[in-house]
Design a protein around this motif. Structure first.
Motif, mmCIF file in Angstrom:
data_model
loop_
_atom_site.group_PDB
_atom_site.id
_atom_site.type_symbol
_atom_site.label_atom_id
_atom_site.label_comp_id
_atom_site.label_asym_id
_atom_site.label_seq_id
_atom_site.Cartn_x
_atom_site.Cartn_y
_atom_site.Cartn_z
ATOM 1 N N THR A 1 -5.278 -0.547 175.603
ATOM 2 C CA THR A 1 -4.530 0.601 176.322
ATOM 3 C C THR A 1 -5.199 1.138 177.381
ATOM 4 O O THR A 1 -6.463 1.706 177.416
ATOM 5 N N SER A 2 -4.676 1.233 178.702
ATOM 6 C CA SER A 2 -5.234 1.684 179.940
ATOM 7 C C SER A 2 -5.266 3.297 179.797
ATOM 8 O O SER A 2 -4.593 3.991 179.022
ATOM 9 N N VAL B 1 8.298 3.356 170.318
ATOM 10 C CA VAL B 1 7.552 3.230 171.390
ATOM 11 C C VAL B 1 6.475 4.250 170.992
ATOM 12 O O VAL B 1 5.232 3.909 171.095
ATOM 13 N N ALA B 2 6.723 5.474 170.134
ATOM 14 C CA ALA B 2 5.705 6.323 169.740
ATOM 15 C C ALA B 2 4.895 5.724 168.863
ATOM 16 O O ALA B 2 3.571 5.724 169.038
ATOM 17 N N PHE B 3 5.407 4.999 167.702
ATOM 18 C CA PHE B 3 4.693 4.581 166.706
ATOM 19 C C PHE B 3 4.040 3.369 167.307
ATOM 20 O O PHE B 3 2.863 3.304 166.939
ATOM 21 N N GLY B 4 4.517 2.577 167.948
ATOM 22 C CA GLY B 4 3.712 1.260 168.703
ATOM 23 C C GLY B 4 2.451 1.967 169.402
ATOM 24 O O GLY B 4 1.535 1.225 169.318
ATOM 25 N N GLY B 5 2.907 2.600 170.033
ATOM 26 C CA GLY B 5 1.587 3.124 171.105
ATOM 27 C C GLY B 5 0.620 3.937 169.989
ATOM 28 O O GLY B 5 -0.723 3.566 170.602
ATOM 29 N N LEU B 6 0.787 4.626 169.075
ATOM 30 C CA LEU B 6 -0.173 4.982 168.187
ATOM 31 C C LEU B 6 -0.832 3.918 167.624
ATOM 32 O O LEU B 6 -2.044 3.893 167.429
ATOM 33 N N VAL B 7 0.025 2.924 167.166
ATOM 34 C CA VAL B 7 -0.893 1.745 166.601
ATOM 35 C C VAL B 7 -1.769 1.108 167.371
ATOM 36 O O VAL B 7 -2.936 0.549 167.192
ATOM 37 N N ASP B 8 -1.467 0.945 168.640
ATOM 38 C CA ASP B 8 -2.242 0.344 169.519
ATOM 39 C C ASP B 8 -3.507 1.185 169.997
ATOM 40 O O ASP B 8 -4.575 0.517 169.890
ATOM 41 N N LEU B 9 -3.218 2.424 169.992
ATOM 42 C CA LEU B 9 -4.593 3.311 170.084
ATOM 43 C C LEU B 9 -5.628 3.332 168.859
ATOM 44 O O LEU B 9 -6.609 2.846 169.220
ATOM 45 N N LEU B 10 -5.114 3.084 167.884
ATOM 46 C CA LEU B 10 -5.813 3.129 166.567
ATOM 47 C C LEU B 10 -6.541 1.484 166.492
ATOM 48 O O LEU B 10 -7.524 1.326 166.093
#
Length: 187
Positions: free
Chosen positions: A4-5, A44-53
């Motif tokens: 993630t940028s 989108v929110a859940f996917g973004g969180l998963v990407d960060l973790l």
């Protein structure tokens, strides 16, 4: 698996803040419950969180994710799948079949026992412990202790939300013992 940028991370953080809802007086008067179901229902929110973790998992070289019952299962399993590492549930006492390791701990309003399968981890594993909220730190402390008791190395504890006013980070000082604490959001 994507990295993630900085701009992407900032956008995800803003969205996560929007999707966490306060529920006053739940589960008892005076408690403000942090409801993450709106976040989980937004792909989108859940996917973004998963990407960060998942990015954290890869950065740390973790080989296993330990997800803490119950909302840590939701987050941890998705992160493990994205990062392509194994998932291990840390469950309430009596829920796992076969030999288990267990630790008792205190909650904000009670006590409980958490367990891991005795053979779920070994000395070759670097573990990212994932949970939804760090409050007083009792659950996290017990799980980190369980991970160490298997011979595995806790690389970090990652939580969606740290409730700093409850002192969990301070309580975990010794329990972290070289492991990182990564809170996506701190309040």
């Amino acid at each position: 698996m994507t990295t993630t940028s900085r701009a992407g991370r900032d956008a995800v953080l803003a969205l996560l803040h929007e999707r966490i809802r306060d529920v006053p007086d739940h589960p008892r008067p005076g408690v403000v419950f942090k409801d993450i179901t709106p976040l989980l229902s937004d792909p989108v929110a859940f996917g973004g969180l998963v990407d960060l973790l998942a990015d954290e998992c890869v950065r740390l070289g973790a080989t296993r994710i330990v997800g803490v019952e119950a909302r840590g299962f939701i987050l941890g399993a998705a992160v493990a799948a994205r990062a392509r590492v194994g998932f291990v549930p840390a469950r309430k006492a009596g829920k796992l079949p076969g030999p288990t390791l267990s630790r008792g701990y205190d909650l904000e309003y009670g006590s409980a026992v958490i367990e891991l399968k005795a053979d779920a981890l070994d000395a070759r594993d670097r573990v990212l412990v994932v949970d939804d909220v760090l409050a007083t730190g009792g659950t996290a402390e017990a799980v980190l202790d369980l991970v160490r008791s298997t011979g595995a190395t806790p690389a970090a504890l990652a939580v969606l939300l740290e409730l700093g006013f409850l002192g969990g980070r301070e309580r975990l000082g010794r329990a972290l013992a070289g492991a990182e604490l990564h809170a996506v959001i701190s309040v």
